[in-house]
Design an enzyme around this catalytic site. Sequence first.
Site: not given
Ligand code: FAD
Length: 836
Positions: A42, A274, A279-280, A284, A435
């Site tokens: 973020c 899932t 597997i959980y 995103d 208020k």
């Molecule tokens: P991520 O945090 O993206 O982590 C996933 C990780 O998994 C990645 O690093 C990737 O490399 C790794 N990966 C994927 N596949 C594999 C694999 N097969 N083997 C090993 N590693 C793997 N959300 C907000 O609520 N507020 C904000 O202000 C906000 N601003 C944002 C700004 C930007 C520029 C971005 C890009 C996102 C923003 N978000 C924001 C969204 C937020 O960052 C995501 O919702 C959050 O990071 C999702 O978490 P996650 O764990 O699902 O995925």
Amino acid sequence: MKVLIVGGVAGGASAAARLRRLDENAEIILFERGEHISFANCGLPYYIGDVIAEREKLLVTTPDTMRERFRVDVRTLHEVMSIDPKGHRVRVRNYQDGQEYEETYDKLILSPGANPIKPPLPGIESGRVFTLRSIPDTDAIKGYVTEHRPQRAVVVGGGFIGLEMAENLLQMGMQVDLVELAPQVMTTIDREMAAFVHEHLREKGVNLHLNNGVAGFTEQPDGSILVAVNQGGPLPADLVVLAIGVRPDSRLAREAGLQVSSSGAIVVNRRLQTSHPDIYALGDAIEVEDFVTGRRGPIPLAGPANKQGRIAANNIVGIEEEYQGTQGTAIVKVFDLVVASTGNSERILRSAGVPFESIIIHPGSHAGYYPGALPMTIKLIFAPDTGKILGAQIVGYDGVDKRIDVLATAIRFGGTVFDLQGLELAYAPPFSSAKDPNNMAGYVAGNVINGHMPIAHWGDVESMRNDGAFILDVRDPIETEMGAIDGAVNIPVAELRSRLSEVPKDRPVLVYCAVGLRAYVAVRVLSNHGYTQVKNLSGGFKTYDTITRDLAAVGSGPSPDGSGGGSKETAAALEPLTEVGPSAPAAEQPELVLDACGLQCPGPIMQVFGKMKSMNPGQILRVKATDPGFARDISAWCSRTGNNLLDSGREKDAFYAVVQKGDPGLKAISGSTAKAPAAANEDKTIVVFSGDLDKAIASFIIANGAAAMGRKVTMFFTFWGLNVLRRPENLAIKKPLLDKMFGAMMPRGSSRLQLSKMNMGGIGAKLIRKVMQDKNVDSLEALIGQAKLAGIRLVACQMSMDVMGIRPEELIDGVEIGGVASYLAAAEESNVNLFI
Ligand code: FAD
């Protein structure tokens, strides 16, 4: 127990830490294909824009910390390539040595995130087109900017990331074009709320291209890139940032045979399992339940991902916990503006078939009398029968975050608009009002539900007009000079009771004021007088005006040269409206400064008028005000009064305008909308016959408004009206008994006047004064003082004074005593003559 985690950022790192806290003996391996874990996605746009100066600050936790503090086996630069659910094993590629190997598990957590959408457009693989998801993406943009010093950027997509990038690139000195396929930015909020954001983006100089899609990219030999758009000419750029959304990264899950939704998200149950129970999945990559409608779909946000990491870990160690759904609470800074939302928008509810009602209010961030109060716009969406809150959106400058969090909490607890009314929220003048805006939203929505205040919305105006509605503008006349709804009839709220005959009873009546408060009073007055088809325009003229101007700007589309309507509008807004031609060298005339902060319309304009009276033609006045409508109002006022608006805009926490006093001798430039100052027969006379508080207030508001427009005003006080001019002190004056009795029975001065209706033994008058004070509307005493300063003639009728036994020394200072002839002489020079 051996747990493998795929993905080491928001969800994955959170799950790993929680697991270790719950189970000291578990073997935990965290795979991350990138070099970094737990970085601040973020914060990436702000690092690019140099707001976050040090790259290390983005690394919230390092692999070493994870290893030392949590004994997690962190394997960065390791990508999980495939899953064998039956064999409980994964295949991993180690990018450090290029080898692949297998790892077994008891439980597997997938938190692979999402990928930026990159449609197969011609030229999209150009090295000048960037997406932003990871630290390497950030390094690539930052490196490109440092090396190539781009001057022009095109940002594709008006979501959170697109807006943050637009702001940061513009603040680095680039010209920014923002292209968005939808008719608005930020589709999480509704159209009229987005209009405030559009206005702000244009003010800041972002060229907005709404309703427009990108068709392709062509690199140019000079190192630039042409961005082809569906409407208008191509946009030249040196750098393109593509931020048109993300797609769940569900490849691993799909290839492993796990259930994946039609939107491409991994399907999980409420325990985040899932279709294979060991597997959980979270973050995103998954599909969640919408907390409000229960519909399923991906909602990619950091908060939910972190919470889901914790819940998955809990369930793995046997603490049963269900994820209750995501309500999409989000907030974004867009230059000076803060935009936040929670729950569902009207658009989502409509598509889900959920009935709803909504209200819009424009409260201040804190008490108006304490410096720095700034307005915000709150939209509250609720069930029309029960009042259950379904969604909320706020656009403002200050205090938006805490208001949206309260509303998000209310939604989470199943709260209703009536619950908002009862919330006891922290109050002291620098922070809120007695208020709070959220209480106010609850009151207004409650009034709608219980039928006290039927409402219409900005989108209803046209159809109501076509259906023959009478459109009633209850603002003060001076406010109508800054714009009004076509065909509206202006009857200020204070005059409404005495002018009811002008409002038809057999037609629907749409009432509006600036923000909805005075119109509410008017709706009540009309309803109590038997009007049955009365509606208040929710959000008032402020909302209507903002959205209609924005629709017009968006409708005009991009200009043939490829520049957006935005840049043109911004340029026009900064142009002086009339020719700048001081009649005396500026150096000889000191610039004056006026601080009108904290005052609401028409307060700042009244102050400007008062100040300018003592200025010489050509002299310059710098005005500061916190009312964001001021910038627009001062422009309209200047153009109508023949003064020159040299500059206007926003600096830090206030709006400013630089006004040069006009010179009647100067000609306005051709095409200017400026009007010459008042002609001789444009004077106004008002006979003040009534001694009622409301009527006196109305008289002075009209008189001051006319004076502010440069008209000569005479107020002639006769009979009960004389009481307005009486001194409050009880003077020891020798008088005949009858005169004494008369004097004792009548109110002594403006502060003792009563309301003409709903006086309730004096409570009504006190209430009106309180409401006026809360709303920063000047008191009657202040209005009288302003009238004197504005040079309005206050004439006490000699004959009435004789009849009522009032002596000259009983009147306040600055009052002339005159006969009917002096009134008639003034009336002959007037084109408006009111009897109040
Ligand atoms: P991520 O945090 O993206 O982590 C996933 C990780 O998994 C990645 O690093 C990737 O490399 C790794 N990966 C994927 N596949 C594999 C694999 N097969 N083997 C090993 N590693 C793997 N959300 C907000 O609520 N507020 C904000 O202000 C906000 N601003 C944002 C700004 C930007 C520029 C971005 C890009 C996102 C923003 N978000 C924001 C969204 C937020 O960052 C995501 O919702 C959050 O990071 C999702 O978490 P996650 O764990 O699902 O995925």
